[in-house]
Scaffold this motif. Structure first.
Motif, PDB file in Angstrom:
ATOM      1  N   GLU A 110      24.501  78.671   1.078  1.00 33.98           N
ATOM      2  CA  GLU A 110      23.249  79.294   0.644  1.00 33.98           C
ATOM      3  C   GLU A 110      22.472  79.866   1.826  1.00 33.98           C
ATOM      4  O   GLU A 110      21.928  80.976   1.762  1.00 33.98           O
ATOM      5  CB  GLU A 110      22.400  78.255  -0.097  1.00 33.98           C
ATOM      6  N   LYS A 150      24.173  82.958   2.922  1.00 39.79           N
ATOM      7  CA  LYS A 150      23.852  84.055   2.010  1.00 39.79           C
ATOM      8  C   LYS A 150      22.459  84.613   2.286  1.00 39.79           C
ATOM      9  O   LYS A 150      22.246  85.827   2.290  1.00 39.79           O
ATOM     10  CB  LYS A 150      23.948  83.573   0.562  1.00 39.79           C
ATOM     11  N   GLN A 151      21.506  83.700   2.505  1.00 44.44           N
ATOM     12  CA  GLN A 151      20.144  84.157   2.795  1.00 44.44           C
ATOM     13  C   GLN A 151      20.087  84.962   4.097  1.00 44.44           C
ATOM     14  O   GLN A 151      19.405  85.985   4.180  1.00 44.44           O
ATOM     15  CB  GLN A 151      19.206  82.949   2.869  1.00 44.44           C
TER      16      GLN A 151
END
Length: 220
Positions: free
Chosen positions: A42, A45-46
């Motif tokens: 995550e 991805k950010q």
């Protein structure tokens, strides 16, 4: 026998408890690993999304700058084209003005040449009239002296006065009627004023047309 079996049962129970604890610890570690992987994914991805956003913003800004540069270049091109058209029109106007001035100079030169020829003709006619008056006096020897005086007063004097009057009338200033005319008025091209009177005139004394410019004629 039961006393001897107690340690064995305890060790078995302890072993089973240890195995159970190990399994729970393994499951917990595995669960934490999964959570950590998910958190890292995550976060990655950010970070990627943030990087993509920055790249898009920078690309958008560069595209906007390029669009502005293209618009400015088009405006400059249009301005240069307009300036070029104006320069072409102005060049054509100057060429026409130069041609008109050249034609005017040729016309003035021809007119001055005609005036010189007329002045020479007047001088020659005055000389011929003087010669005729002298010959007329020689035909009467008895009255030669008197005739010479009379011829000078009547024939010669009148012819000189006539020639001078013609020449003066043609070349005299139309304003003061005393000084010789030496200023050519434009655009009418009349030679009709002296230099002193021209400064006070706004129009031609002959045709009354508005004065746009003047040229001083040097007539020998």
């Amino acid at each position: 026998t039961s006393i001897h079996n107690m340690p064995m049962n305890f060790s078995q129970t302890l072993a089973s408890q240890v195995d159970k604890q190990r399994q729970e610890i393994d499951r917990y570690i595995s669960l934490q690993n999964e959570r950590l992987k998910l958190a890292l994914q995550e976060q990655r991805k950010q970070q990627l999304a943030l990087m993509l956003k920055k790249v898009e913003e920078k690309a958008t800004m560069l595209l906007r700058q390029k669009d502005e540069e293209i618009a400015n270049a088009r405006n400059r091109t249009m301005q240069l084209e307009e300036f070029t058209r104006k320069m072409e029109v102005e060049s054509q106007a100057w060429q026409r003005q130069a041609a008109e001035n050249e034609a005017m100079v040729v016309s003035l030169s021809n007119k001055l040449q005609q005036l010189r020829e007329q002045a020479r003709c007047l001088n020659s006619s005055i000389g011929m009239e003087d010669a005729e008056s002298c010959c007329y006096g020689d035909e009467y020897p008895c009255n030669r002296e008197n005739k010479e005086e009379e011829d000078e007063e009547e024939t010669g004097g009148s012819s000189r006065e006539t020639g001078e009057r013609k020449r003066t009338t043609m070349m005299v200033c139309r304003v003061c009627n005393s000084r010789n005319a030496c200023i050519v008025f434009l655009p009418c091209r009349h030679l009709c004023s002296c230099k002193a009177c021209e400064a006070f005139l706004d129009s031609c004394p002959v045709c009354k047309s508005a004065k746009s410019a003047t040229i001083e004629a040097l007539i020998s």
